[in-house]
Design a protein around this motif. Structure first.
Motif, PDB file in Angstrom:
ATOM      1  N   CYS A  50       0.827  -1.214   0.000  1.00 23.73           N
ATOM      2  CA  CYS A  50       0.000   0.000   0.000  1.00 23.73           C
ATOM      3  C   CYS A  50       0.858   1.259   0.000  1.00 23.73           C
ATOM      4  N   LEU A  51       1.933   1.253   0.786  1.00 29.71           N
ATOM      5  CA  LEU A  51       2.846   2.392   0.768  1.00 29.71           C
ATOM      6  C   LEU A  51       3.461   2.577  -0.619  1.00 29.71           C
ATOM      7  N   MET A  52       3.742   1.464  -1.282  1.00 27.82           N
ATOM      8  CA  MET A  52       4.358   1.515  -2.609  1.00 27.82           C
ATOM      9  C   MET A  52       3.472   2.234  -3.624  1.00 27.82           C
ATOM     10  N   VAL A  53       2.183   1.978  -3.586  1.00 29.35           N
ATOM     11  CA  VAL A  53       1.293   2.549  -4.613  1.00 29.35           C
ATOM     12  C   VAL A  53       0.497   3.745  -4.102  1.00 29.35           C
ATOM     13  N   VAL A  94       0.635  19.490  -4.001  1.00 26.27           N
ATOM     14  CA  VAL A  94       0.831  18.827  -2.706  1.00 26.27           C
ATOM     15  C   VAL A  94       0.965  17.314  -2.838  1.00 26.27           C
ATOM     16  N   LEU A  95       0.668  16.762  -4.007  1.00 30.07           N
ATOM     17  CA  LEU A  95       0.752  15.316  -4.203  1.00 30.07           C
ATOM     18  C   LEU A  95       2.166  14.844  -4.552  1.00 30.07           C
ATOM     19  N   LEU A  96       3.071  15.752  -4.902  1.00 28.46           N
ATOM     20  CA  LEU A  96       4.409  15.356  -5.352  1.00 28.46           C
ATOM     21  C   LEU A  96       5.205  14.582  -4.297  1.00 28.46           C
ATOM     22  N   PRO A  97       5.194  14.977  -3.009  1.00 25.71           N
ATOM     23  CA  PRO A  97       5.930  14.159  -2.023  1.00 25.71           C
ATOM     24  C   PRO A  97       5.397  12.729  -1.918  1.00 25.71           C
ATOM     25  N   CYS A  98       4.113  12.562  -2.118  1.00 28.39           N
ATOM     26  CA  CYS A  98       3.522  11.214  -2.064  1.00 28.39           C
ATOM     27  C   CYS A  98       3.997  10.372  -3.239  1.00 28.39           C
ATOM     28  N   VAL A  99       4.182  11.008  -4.390  1.00 27.81           N
ATOM     29  CA  VAL A  99       4.705  10.298  -5.562  1.00 27.81           C
ATOM     30  C   VAL A  99       6.148   9.862  -5.308  1.00 27.81           C
TER      31      VAL A  99
END
Length: 396
Positions: free
Chosen positions: A216-219, A369-374
């Motif tokens: 889950c962390l991976m995706v 704000v989604l870039l760190p999650c990517v």
């Protein structure tokens, strides 16, 4: 000798037909609804922040469905479960376009509930085909979801331009879905006898183990970007770039084209490059797409950005499913339910958060704000092959 390849192609198409129809019609239903969210928001009389909170009712339905999704699928068989639950979603979807806010919350909750059970059943159909035949079809099955998104987004933009109401559009999408489910029931071979309930007490929720948590962390980053495009992509095109409904539909289609092409080639890509390389490549594609999107000054740039994002998010969930089936312990259906539960819980606050950012900061900020999650997905990529990650405190 020429006959054998043709027979093999025919056999492959026959094997793929049931999941392809299910994923395609599910996508038509889904995208027809989400591309008309601006009109639905207007009819509800709420701002983006309230709409983001309203969209949270579907994950609540998902949360309540996941404890029983695997068991229902095992008990009824994936074939029967899929053709029962998707029509329920189809019948709910027109109501979402005309209901007041309280009715939208109830219907969207039920939509999330039944769609979750359907998702588990559909994935079990695809993984079952892989196990029985030895042919990889999971990525291509999800590819037909992307083809459905493409067809649905283009048609939705055309219908919106022609002033067809969201209610009438969802009636048409629902009718198509019902016909597709009927055809799947007719052409799909019967499953093995339903599984007997396991002896002894079982926990209401299947607790995800370390492997599923790492998957889950991976995706995670890729999945929330996909959700952000579904929820807010059409708003970005309409408000940030001032695209009319028809142009917005065409640009949105670039996202689905990228996703569809990548998924249709995904099974071969898995064999050729390996899962770790694919996850890293996906993260790079998504990050590049987001940066291009927020800096877009033309429709061409926005379409190219959405295409890159579509390519990047395409294989996230298929890779998560295949990794879970390969590395998970216990019943595959319950492992898939645990995977879906963990992903849902990890992303449950994202729609209202992004809604608040869209309403009070900007639609550009919603994607930045989604870039760190990517980046997190990039670092966790080795999990796809059961190897250690680049983050020592999370090593597998």
């Amino acid at each position: 000798m020429g006959t054998e390849p043709r027979f093999a192609d025919y056999l492959s198409m026959k094997i793929l037909l049931p999941p392809a129809l299910l994923y395609f019609s599910n996508a038509i239903l889904f995208i027809s609804l989400f591309t008309r969210l601006p009109a639905i928001q207007l009819s509800l009389g709420v701002d983006k922040a309230v709409l983001g909170l309203a969209l949270l009712s579907a994950p609540v339905g998902t949360f309540l469905a996941l404890p029983i999704a695997g068991r229902i699928t095992d008990r009824l068989t994936p074939r029967l479960t899929a053709v029962l639950t998707l029509p329920v979603c189809a019948l709910l979807s027109p109501l979402l376009t005309i209901a007041p806010l309280w009715g939208f919350l109830i219907c969207f909750f039920l939509f999330g509930f039944f769609r979750t059970i359907f998702d588990v059943a559909a994935n079990m159909i695809s993984t079952g085909i892989e196990q029985r035949t030895g042919k990889k079809v999971l990525s291509r099955s999800h590819g037909f979801w992307s083809v459905g998104l493409l067809a649905g987004s283009v048609c939705s933009g055309f219908l919106a331009e022609k002033a067809v109401t969201p209610f009438l559009q969802q009636i048409m999408a629902a009718a198509f879905t019902l016909l597709a489910c009927l055809l799947v029931w007719v052409v799909t071979p019967k499953d093995a006898a339903p599984a007997s309930p396991a002896a002894g007490k079982r926990s209401a929720y299947v607790i995800p183990d370390r492997t599923i948590l790492l998957i889950c962390l991976m995706v995670f980053g890729l999945c929330i970007v996909e959700g952000a495009v579904y929820d807010w992509g059409i708003f970005f095109l309409r408000e940030q770039l001032r695209a009319d409904p028809a142009i917005a539909g065409i640009l949105y289609a670039a996202f689905t084209i990228g996703m569809g092409l990548t998924r249709l080639a995904g099974d071969k890509l898995r064999d050729g490059f390996g899962a770790t390389v694919l996850v890293r490549g996906s993260a790079i594609s998504v990050a590049a797409g987001i940066m291009l999107l927020v800096g877009s000054s033309s429709f061409f740039m926005a379409g190219s950005a959405l295409f890159l994002i579509g390519c990047g998010v395409a294989l996230a969930f298929p890779l998560a499913v295949s990794t879970t089936i390969a590395l998970g312990k216990g019943r595959p259906s319950e492992n898939l339910a645990a995977l879906s539960l963990t992903l849902m819980l990890s992303t449950i606050g994202v729609p209202p958060l992004l809604g608040l950012i869209a309403e009070h900061v900007s639609l550009i900020g919603t994607f930045v704000v989604l870039l760190p999650c990517v980046l997190l997905s990039f670092l966790m990529a080795p999990v796809a092959d059961g190897r250690r990650t680049m983050m020592p405190f999370l090593r597998h």
